[in-house]
Design a protein around this motif. Structure first.
Motif, PDB file in Angstrom:
ATOM      1  N   ASP A 141       0.866  -1.184   0.000  1.00 53.93           N
ATOM      2  CA  ASP A 141       0.000   0.000   0.000  1.00 53.93           C
ATOM      3  C   ASP A 141       0.900   1.230   0.000  1.00 53.93           C
ATOM      4  O   ASP A 141       1.821   1.328   0.808  1.00 53.93           O
ATOM      5  N   THR A 142       0.631   2.181  -0.895  1.00 55.84           N
ATOM      6  CA  THR A 142       1.459   3.386  -0.973  1.00 55.84           C
ATOM      7  C   THR A 142       0.919   4.544  -0.143  1.00 55.84           C
ATOM      8  O   THR A 142       1.544   5.608  -0.085  1.00 55.84           O
ATOM      9  N   VAL A 143      -0.251   4.370   0.489  1.00 51.37           N
ATOM     10  CA  VAL A 143      -0.816   5.438   1.315  1.00 51.37           C
ATOM     11  C   VAL A 143       0.134   5.744   2.470  1.00 51.37           C
ATOM     12  O   VAL A 143       0.569   4.850   3.187  1.00 51.37           O
ATOM     13  N   GLY A 144       0.479   7.004   2.650  1.00 50.58           N
ATOM     14  CA  GLY A 144       1.340   7.416   3.755  1.00 50.58           C
ATOM     15  C   GLY A 144       2.819   7.384   3.459  1.00 50.58           C
ATOM     16  O   GLY A 144       3.636   7.757   4.317  1.00 50.58           O
ATOM     17  N   ALA A 145       3.203   6.975   2.244  1.00 54.93           N
ATOM     18  CA  ALA A 145       4.629   6.899   1.923  1.00 54.93           C
ATOM     19  C   ALA A 145       5.284   8.282   1.944  1.00 54.93           C
ATOM     20  O   ALA A 145       6.435   8.433   2.366  1.00 54.93           O
ATOM     21  N   GLY A 146       4.563   9.287   1.487  1.00 48.43           N
ATOM     22  CA  GLY A 146       5.102  10.642   1.499  1.00 48.43           C
ATOM     23  C   GLY A 146       5.342  11.160   2.902  1.00 48.43           C
ATOM     24  O   GLY A 146       6.341  11.834   3.171  1.00 48.43           O
ATOM     25  N   ASP A 147       4.417  10.841   3.820  1.00 44.71           N
ATOM     26  CA  ASP A 147       4.593  11.229   5.223  1.00 44.71           C
ATOM     27  C   ASP A 147       5.812  10.534   5.819  1.00 44.71           C
ATOM     28  O   ASP A 147       6.577  11.133   6.579  1.00 44.71           O
ATOM     29  N   ALA A 148       5.985   9.253   5.483  1.00 45.82           N
ATOM     30  CA  ALA A 148       7.135   8.503   5.992  1.00 45.82           C
ATOM     31  C   ALA A 148       8.440   9.102   5.467  1.00 45.82           C
ATOM     32  O   ALA A 148       9.429   9.216   6.208  1.00 45.82           O
TER      33      ALA A 148
END
Length: 277
Positions: free
Chosen positions: A217-224
């Motif tokens: 899942d790529t959701v939240g990758a930018g936050d990480a």
């Protein structure tokens, strides 16, 4: 699968920073509602200090994921901040004075909280010299942009954008026939599985290649990635080294469903997976 609640956006970034061992205080807008109460309890689990800017509601984002397809529904109609700009800046100023941070992260979601005046306050914040009554040793400001007018973020140390945000910014410059003026000391562009580009000097870019991992899942990758940048930058790593760590944090994130607080144990597991592949 079973539905679950998780922190998103700036709170997700803060949770990963806390899980990585940093002391974190978050300033954000939530409503006086069950979701706002849940966020307060959740960030408390990570020992994150929370300064609330009252709003008419807490924004929620629903993601339905199946067979690599993600359906998105954001609930934000009727959202308004309950403080004016001067009140928000005073609250931020009080928080900075109390916390004396080593790094500042501004996550913009174009909801009215991040403005030119707020960015100016953050970008010019530094340790205060009482004898000269002037700031010194300015604190690095890392920005996750939302709007296509990056002049809003003038004075930032780093602007970290994805390729779509970068394209929207460049498209606007072409439409207005303007030059790409530098609004930050460094710019990083994320390219998903391809990795991250970092502009280490004007017009000199370096590519940190993507890490091959099984994507859930790529959701939240930018936050990480932003949490990785902030943690590394605060430890004194170079922009290039910080980009490498941000890339590793993003790769770790996509191996998990939804948004998650990533710790060093998770990152070590990602490195093991990389060695295996």
């Amino acid at each position: 699968g079973k539905p679950r609640l998780s922190l998103g956006g700036a709170a997700n970034c803060a949770a990963t920073l806390a899980a990585l061992g940093t002391n974190v205080t978050i300033v954000g807008a939530t409503g006086n509602d069950p979701y706002g109460d849940w966020i307060a309890r959740e960030v408390d689990k990570f020992a994150i200090g929370m300064i609330v800017i009252p709003a008419t509601m807490t924004i929620t984002k629903t993601r339905v994921i199946a067979d690599s397809i993600c359906l998105r529904h954001d609930c934000e109609r009727g959202f308004e901040l309950s403080l004016n700009q001067n009140e928000i800046i005073n609250l931020i100023d009080e928080t900075l004075l109390a916390q004396q941070p080593n790094i500042i992260v501004a996550s913009d979601y174009a909801k009215g909280l991040i403005t030119r005046n707020v960015i100016e306050k953050l970008a010019t914040w530094g340790r205060w010299n009482k004898s000269t009554n002037k700031p010194y040793n300015l604190i690095p400001l890392l920005v996750d942009p939302k709007v296509d007018d990056w002049s809003l973020y003038n004075g930032a140390t780093l602007i970290k954008a994805n390729q779509h945000e970068r394209f929207a910014y460049m498209k606007k410059l072409d439409r207005l026939e303007q030059q790409d003026n530098r609004h930050s000391n460094y710019t990083a562009i994320t390219h998903g599985s391809l990795g991250i580009d970092i502009e280490v000097e004007p017009n000199r870019w370096a590519r940190i290649n993507g890490i091959k991992v099984p994507v859930v899942d790529t959701v939240g990758a930018g936050d990480a990635a932003m949490a990785g940048f902030a943690a590394a930058w605060a430890c004194g790593l170079s922009p290039y080294e910080s980009t490498m760590f941000a890339n590793l944090c993003a790769a770790t994130s996509v191996m998990m469903p939804g948004t998650n607080a990533i710790d060093m144990g998770d990152i070590e597991e990602t490195m093991i997976v990389c060695d295996a592949t």
